[in-house]
Design a protein around this motif. Structure first.
Motif, PDB file in Angstrom:
ATOM      1  N   SER B 189     -13.220 -36.315  80.433  1.00 33.54           N
ATOM      2  CA  SER B 189     -13.616 -37.676  80.777  1.00 33.54           C
ATOM      3  C   SER B 189     -13.940 -38.491  79.524  1.00 33.54           C
ATOM      4  CB  SER B 189     -14.821 -37.620  81.722  1.00 33.54           C
ATOM      5  OG  SER B 189     -15.197 -38.905  82.099  1.00 33.54           O
ATOM      6  N   TYR B 190     -14.719 -37.906  78.615  1.00 35.44           N
ATOM      7  CA  TYR B 190     -14.991 -38.600  77.352  1.00 35.44           C
ATOM      8  C   TYR B 190     -13.701 -38.904  76.608  1.00 35.44           C
ATOM      9  CZ  TYR B 190     -20.061 -37.900  77.427  1.00 35.44           C
ATOM     10  OH  TYR B 190     -21.392 -37.948  77.736  1.00 35.44           O
ATOM     11  N   LEU B 192     -10.941 -39.642  77.700  1.00 36.85           N
ATOM     12  CA  LEU B 192     -10.207 -40.778  78.273  1.00 36.85           C
ATOM     13  C   LEU B 192     -10.953 -42.090  78.067  1.00 36.85           C
ATOM     14  CD1 LEU B 192      -9.024 -38.957  81.458  1.00 36.85           C
ATOM     15  CD2 LEU B 192      -7.515 -40.086  79.842  1.00 36.85           C
ATOM     16  N   GLY B 193     -12.004 -42.040  77.258  1.00 41.47           N
ATOM     17  CA  GLY B 193     -12.706 -43.281  76.955  1.00 41.47           C
ATOM     18  C   GLY B 193     -13.769 -43.637  77.969  1.00 41.47           C
ATOM     19  N   ALA B 194     -14.357 -42.614  78.603  1.00 43.86           N
ATOM     20  CA  ALA B 194     -15.427 -42.899  79.559  1.00 43.86           C
ATOM     21  C   ALA B 194     -16.760 -42.978  78.826  1.00 43.86           C
ATOM     22  CB  ALA B 194     -15.490 -41.808  80.622  1.00 43.86           C
ATOM     23  N   THR B 195     -17.656 -43.811  79.340  1.00 41.71           N
ATOM     24  CA  THR B 195     -19.008 -43.858  78.796  1.00 41.71           C
ATOM     25  C   THR B 195     -19.822 -42.723  79.410  1.00 41.71           C
ATOM     26  OG1 THR B 195     -19.712 -45.290  80.580  1.00 41.71           O
ATOM     27  CG2 THR B 195     -18.934 -46.367  78.581  1.00 41.71           C
ATOM     28  N   THR B 198     -20.336 -43.269  83.048  1.00 47.29           N
ATOM     29  CA  THR B 198     -19.161 -42.962  83.867  1.00 47.29           C
ATOM     30  C   THR B 198     -18.955 -41.458  83.993  1.00 47.29           C
ATOM     31  OG1 THR B 198     -18.175 -44.956  82.963  1.00 47.29           O
ATOM     32  CG2 THR B 198     -16.731 -43.506  84.208  1.00 47.29           C
ATOM     33  N   VAL B 199     -19.138 -40.752  82.895  1.00 44.34           N
ATOM     34  CA  VAL B 199     -18.997 -39.291  82.946  1.00 44.34           C
ATOM     35  C   VAL B 199     -19.989 -38.724  83.964  1.00 44.34           C
ATOM     36  CG1 VAL B 199     -19.256 -37.148  81.656  1.00 44.34           C
ATOM     37  CG2 VAL B 199     -18.155 -39.102  80.584  1.00 44.34           C
TER      38      VAL B 199
END
Lengths: 289, 309
Positions: B189-190, B192-195, B198-199
């Motif tokens: 998840s990280y 893919l550019g998640a904060t 969001t994670v």
């Protein structure tokens, strides 16, 4: 050198062979000259890059220029820092509390370790595929759409999901079961699902950390074919412990040896046929490592 | 050449058998106790239902075991329990869940090392202390802050305290479930550019959902069975839920099943009449409710575990 924004037009090409004309994108360029020809424009560049985990140095003064839209393999024995190097590129090392990075890593000229860089924004330009397949416990569709959702790219999601699955050579196998769980797929299919997930948001770079090491030979060869195709559109950096794999699929090869030292970086043919350093030759021929 | 001696050693064999039965006895003891308690509950409840009809008990809307006219409708007591459970859930579920997310995803190892034990202290406070705290501090405080007409004994302060008491159950079990989510999913998840947010919300919480749900159910069972706090602070007025004024329920004195049992058990009810036996009927009802809830929790946990791991 300070570049305030990560835009290609402001980038000074560090390699003087090909300068892309402003206004034409890479796709048109390569389409004109056929897929085989690649530009040698540097996309990723490390300068004196060192990484420490606590007291231990994992990467030591690495200098490297990784060309755009080619496959660059990173090889070396276990613990040589090759995965650490890969994780510097998208700042995944930030997630390790004890990790400390020194030096510069430039993406299109912009140092990604500058204070004004948000790693979240950086990672949206860089897809990553991990050692073991790690699909989310969600449907195949939701797995591929995850990056799009996270990044707020909410238009034509279905279409993009299809395209990504097609590029990852998985669409034919899963087209009828997009709503079933990603975990129901075989290991090789799961890894291609992870590749589809990584490319769906259309990043510039794809990092792969030993993507085939958990897979059987048939699944591995599918992934290898796929990687070569991906380099038509993306800059691929792949860490592998499998030297034959590096020789088969990469354009450039970087050899890291113990102590996190980049010993040699050159065209893959050169590395495997006539390396400059004896230590590299010893490693390639199996006398060391 | 003589063969090696592998024959049985009488003492060793006897000792092994003795230990085996000792361990089995201990295991059986707790099972036997449970069975005995359930059996007693059942037998006394059967006695009670010989004198009061089961239908009257389950559908009656008035509970008055000692004062004329006598009535044994359990619904007002279930109402009281429901009010306390809903109130404490509104306190404990959100706070417990958010605490768990903080502990599992945001806190550093150092912070976690201090916070987790500190939270578990909450669970170790004797409930009688919570009860008097609700009565002596929480009720006057609410009365001073909110422009409402609050009784001295009320469901609001009791359910707030019950909620605080069960926060550690929610946060601790949920945190365990979240920590068990494989790190590879967070990395994906990280990557893919998640904060972090969001994670936490799109990967960790969904993957830990079965554990989180179990923690909710277990905490609610605990709230349903909680006795001391409600006996001290919630009052002794059996009351039906007034659907036109559900909030009003919180401001007045109520009586959940547990404190009704305390009242019967400690009061001066004499003999073996229905008033005394109703203790067991209410107890059995309580037991069935919490048993079913634990069963649901087990079912959910085992059903969703495979899907998410």
């Amino acid at each position: 050198m300070t570049n305030e924004q990560m835009t290609p037009s402001e980038t000074e090409p560090t390699d003087d062979q090909t300068t892309p004309t402003p206004g034409t994108d890479g796709l048109a360029d390569t389409a004109d000259s056929g897929w085989e020809t690649t530009t040698d424009r540097t996309l990723l560049e490390a300068r004196d890059l060192s990484v420490y985990y606590g007291e231990e140095q994992a990467l030591s003064d690495v200098d490297i220029e990784i060309p755009e839209k080619q496959v660059t393999a990173v090889i070396g024995p276990s613990g040589c820092g090759k995965s650490t190097f890969l994780r510097c590129i998208n700042r995944m090392n930030d997630l390790v509390d004890s990790a400390r990075v020194e030096g510069e890593l430039r993406f299109d000229g912009k140092n990604v370790y500058d204070d004004d860089v948000d790693p979240v924004a950086l990672r949206r330009k860089i897809g990553m595929v991990f050692q073991s397949p790690n699909p989310f416990p969600k449907s195949i569709r939701d797995n591929v759409a995850y990056g799009l959702k996270v990044q707020g790219k909410k238009d034509n999601v279905d279409e993009k999901v299809h395209t990504a699955l097609e590029r990852a050579a998985l669409l034919d196998e899963v087209e009828d079961q997009l709503d079933s769980s990603g975990l129901d797929l075989s290991g090789g299919q799961q890894q291609r699902l992870c590749i589809a997930r990584a490319i769906a948001p259309d990043p510039d770079v794809i990092l792969m950390d030993e993507p085939a090491s958990a897979l059987d030979p048939i699944a591995t060869s599918k992934i290898e074919d796929l990687i070569e195709d991906l380099a038509e559109e993306y800059t691929v950096v792949i860490v592998t412990h499998n030297m034959q794999q590096a020789a088969r699929i990469s354009d450039k090869t970087a050899v890291f040896l113990t102590g996190g030292e980049l010993v040699e970086f050159d065209d893959t043919d050169k590395i495997f046929e006539n390396p400059e350093h004896d230590r590299v030759e010893d490693y390639i021929t199996g006398k060391f490592g | 050449m003589s063969q090696p001696d592998f024959s049985h050693d009488g003492i060793r064999t006897a000792r092994g058998t003795a230990f085996r039965y000792l361990f089995m006895l201990c295991a059986l003891l707790s099972i036997l106790t449970t069975v005995a308690i359930i059996l007693t509950l059942l037998l006394d409840a059967v006695d009670f239902f010989a004198q009061v009809s089961l239908v009257d008990f389950l559908t009656g809307t008035r509970w008055s075991p000692t004062n004329e006219p006598i009535a044994f409708g359990v619904l007002p007591l279930i109402s009281g329990t429901l009010v306390i459970t809903i109130g404490s859930a509104m306190v404990a579920l959100p706070i417990g869940l958010l605490t768990a997310i903080y502990l599992s995803e945001y806190a550093s190892d150092r912070q976690r090392a201090y916070l987790k034990p500190a939270l578990e202290v909450l669970a170790g406070v004797p409930t009688v202390v919570y009860g008097y705290f609700a009565l002596v501090y929480v009720t006057p405080a609410i009365d001073a802050i909110l422009p409402v007409d609050l009784s001295t004994f009320n469901a609001l302060s009791a359910s707030i305290m019950v909620g605080i008491m069960i926060i550690p159950m929610v946060s601790s079990i949920s945190e365990d479930a979240m920590s068990a989510v494989p790190d590879s999913l967070r990395q994906a998840s990280y990557g893919l550019g998640a904060t972090k947010f969001t994670v936490s919300t799109s990967v960790v919480v969904p993957a830990a959902l079965s554990g989180i749900f179990s923690s909710f159910i277990l905490a609610l069972s605990r709230a349903i069975g909680e006795t001391m706090i409600v006996a001290i602070a919630a009052g002794q007025t059996p009351r039906m839920i007034d659907l036109t004024d559900p909030a009003g329920m919180f401001l007045d004195s109520i009586q959940p099943m547990t404190s009704a049992m305390v009242q019967i058990g400690t009061g001066d009810i004499v003999g073996q009449g229905p008033a005394y036996k109703s203790l067991f009927a209410v107890g059995l009802t309580l037991f069935v409710i919490t048993f079913v809830m634990n069963l649901i929790s087990e079912l959910v946990a085992s059903r969703y575990r495979e899907v998410y791991r």
